[in-house]
Structures are given as structure tokens and as C-alpha cells.
Design an enzyme around this catalytic site. Structure first.
Site: not given
Ligand SMILES: NC(=O)c1ccc[n+]([C@@H]2O[C@H](COP(=O)([O-])OP(=O)(O)OC[C@H]3O[C@@H](n4cnc5c(N)ncnc54)[C@H](OP(=O)(O)O)[C@@H]3O)[C@@H](O)[C@H]2O)c1
Length: 276
Positions: A10, A98, A56, A121, A32
Site C-alpha cells: 500500500m 506507533d 513487512a 507485531y 526475500d
Molecule cells: N498499514 C498500517 O496501518 C501501518 C501502520 C503503521 C506502520 N506501518 C508500516 O508501514 C510499512 C508499509 O505498510 P503497508 O501497509 O503498506 O504494507 P503492505 O501493504 O502489507 O505491503 C508490504 C509488502 O511487503 C511484501 N513483503 C512481505 N514479506 C516480504 C519479504 N520477506 N520480502 C520482501 N517483501 C515482503 C508484501 O508482499 P505480500 O503482500 O506478498 O506479503 C507486500 O507487498 C510497513 O513497514 C508497516 O509495518 C503500517
């Protein structure tokens, strides 16, 4: 060149759009991060000047029953990126959360407030923050309550449920700042452009409960849904969440000259974009 790891996620997709031709994106098919060999191969071949890790394991409740995978991706994966980015002379930008805080402070969290995660997490993301420091040229950007066009998120869930139901119950005892991935991308770019290092908080301005957020989403979308209050305890999710985890973003403004817009404005802009 800036390498976005997790480019299909996202946040990753909005980062790729914002950075344009300056960026190159990789995701799980190309790299990976749990494998040092895989990270080495990609980073040494591409030689970016900056690596942004937006990859992540983000299923907060799933992490409770998959502790090992959570630590491998969110903890060890970051160590691999930090060690190899250091080796090639690149900066590492690590996205964090957070959820490294317990939510008990009662006022917005500053970057140097002591972390105390409540969930697996949060523990795994805190391990990632510590491991990012293996590269002295690192940026840790903590954010929260993300939504955007390219992933599962609260706004999309509410809009989907509203099409099926007339009444919903939404938790009213968790407080935070809903944050649009476009604004987070702008904050990350501003920090990189200013050459900032260390830990920063980045979220849209203001705060609300999930319940208030849902009400404003429906009001903005012109949907007449009744939103009832519900407690976190009643919802009974596997992973505990911090009850008050607003992030103080003053350091981002002072050092990078960037102040993300208020969450209400960001939501309006998101919904307008979504309608196009
Ligand atoms: N979403 C929230 O509300 C939120 C809030 C605070 C912080 N964050 C942080 O913001 C960042 C982005 O979040 P997001 O919601 O955009 O995440 P996301 O949509 O879940 O995207 C994460 C991407 O990482 C890929 N991935 C997973 N395991 C992997 C691996 N071993 N090697 C390489 N790629 C891998 C996933 O592939 P697959 O989909 O195939 O698994 C996915 O494309 C993350 O660090 C998250 O912890 C998110």
C-alpha cells in the site's frame, strides 16, 4: 537511484508514484528480505543510494500466532537490509509504527519516549528499528493508521461494510491519527531530500478514535450509516493495541520543513481521488 523494497504494498505503490523515474521497486518476487543472500544479490547488483524498506509482515493479529515469521520479516529482514546497505554506502529508510508504544503516556509520543510494545507485531517492528541501526546512515519513520488506494485498510473496509449494512459498531477507545499513504510518502521524501538521519514520527495532523473516523468517512461519502460505540475489549482481537498512540510530528516539521495536512483534509482528498 532510490530502491523501494515492498514496492507492491500500500505504501510502496504511492512511494513509487511520488518518486517517479528516480525510483526502482522490488517486492517478494524479486527479493526475500528474510534471506541475507537474496538481499545481497539485489542490493549489490542495483547499487541504490537510498533503500526504503516498506516491506513487512503487516497482519497485526496474524503476528500473534506466527511469532517466528514476524521476527524473521520485521526484525531479521531489516538487519539484512541494514548490513548490506551499509556495505554499499546506501542510506536505509525503515518504516515503523506507533505499535512500538504501549499507549499509556496520555499525550502525543515523542521520538525518544521509551518504547514498550504490547503485541508480537510491535515487538518485531521494534526489533526492526534496533536492527536498522546496523547502518549508521539510517532513518526510522514511525507512522500509524495508514490508508491508501492500493491495500486493505480501514477506510475501504468501512465503505465496503456500509454498502452491506445500515448500522455498524466501531471501537471508540483507541485514539490515533489516520494517515494517508500519499502524505506519508511526501514526508519520507522530505526527510531524504534534507539528508535527515535518526528517528522521526510522521502522521497526518490531529487525532480521533476509530469510531469518529468511521463517522467522518460516512459523512464525507454521503452515506447515512449509524455508527455505534464499542470497546476494544468487546471487539476482542488477538493482538492488544495501544489505546492512545498519537505521534508528535514536530521534529519532522523542524528538520525537514514538512507538516502533513490535518487528517480530515487528507481523507477528503483521498475520497476525491478515489472517485476519479
Ligand atoms: N498499514 C498500517 O496501518 C501501518 C501502520 C503503521 C506502520 N506501518 C508500516 O508501514 C510499512 C508499509 O505498510 P503497508 O501497509 O503498506 O504494507 P503492505 O501493504 O502489507 O505491503 C508490504 C509488502 O511487503 C511484501 N513483503 C512481505 N514479506 C516480504 C519479504 N520477506 N520480502 C520482501 N517483501 C515482503 C508484501 O508482499 P505480500 O503482500 O506478498 O506479503 C507486500 O507487498 C510497513 O513497514 C508497516 O509495518 C503500517
Amino acid at each position: 537511484m532510490i530502491l523501494v523494497v515492498g514496492a507492491k504494498g500500500m505504501l510502496g505503490q504511492d512511494l513509487m508514484t511520488l518518486l517517479g523515474t528516480e525510483a526502482r521497486g522490488v517486492d517478494i518476487e524479486d527479493i526475500d528480505i528474510t534471506s541475507m543472500e537474496s538481499v545481497q544479490k539485489v542490493l549489490v547488483t542495483l547499487k541504490p543510494r537510498v533503500v526504503i524498506n516498506a516491506a513487512a509482515y503487516t497482519d497485526v493479529d496474524g503476528c500473534e500466532s506466527n511469532q517466528e515469521l514476524a521476527m524473521q520479516v520485521n526484525g531479521e529482514g531489516v538487519a539484512h537490509l541494514a548490513l548490506i546497505s551499509k556495505e554499499i554506502g546506501a542510506k536505509l529508510v525503515q518504516i515503523s509504527t506507533d505499535y512500538v508504544f504501549d499507549g499509556g503516556k496520555g499525550s502525543p509520543y515523542l521520538e525518544d519516549d521509551p518504547p514498550r510494545p504490547l503485541s508480537v507485531y510491535g515487538e518485531s517492528k521494534l526489533a526492526g528499528e534496533m536492527n536498522a541501526c546496523f547502518n549508521p546512515d539510517h532513518l526510522i519513520v514511525r507512522t500509524q493508521w495508514l490508508y491508501g488506494l492500493h491495500g486493505k485498510n480501514f477506510v475501504e473496509t468501512m465503505l465496503r461494510l456500509a454498502a452491506e449494512k445500515k448500522e455498524l459498531s466501531v471501537v471508540d477507545d483507541q485514539i490515533g491519527s489516520p494517515t494517508w499513504t500519499v502524505d506519508l510518502s511526501l514526508a519520507i521524501k522530505a526527510l531524504i531530500d534534507k539528508g535527515c538521519c535518526g528517528t522521526y514520527h510522521a502522521a497526518n495532523g490531529g487525532f480521533c478514535s476509530w469510531n469518529e473516523f468511521a463517522r467522518v468517512i460516512f459523512a464525507e461519502a454521503g452515506m447515512g450509516i449509524t455508527v455505534n460505540p464499542m470497546s476494544t475489549a468487546e471487539l476482542g482481537r488477538p493482538a492488544p493495541r495501544p489505546l492512545y498512540s498519537t505521534l508528535d510530528c514536530g521534529k519532522l516539521n523542524r528538520d525537514a520543513g514538512f507538516q502533513p495536512q490535518p487528517w480530515q483534509e487528507a481523507l477528503k482528498n483521498y475520497l476525491n481521488l478515489r472517485r476519479q
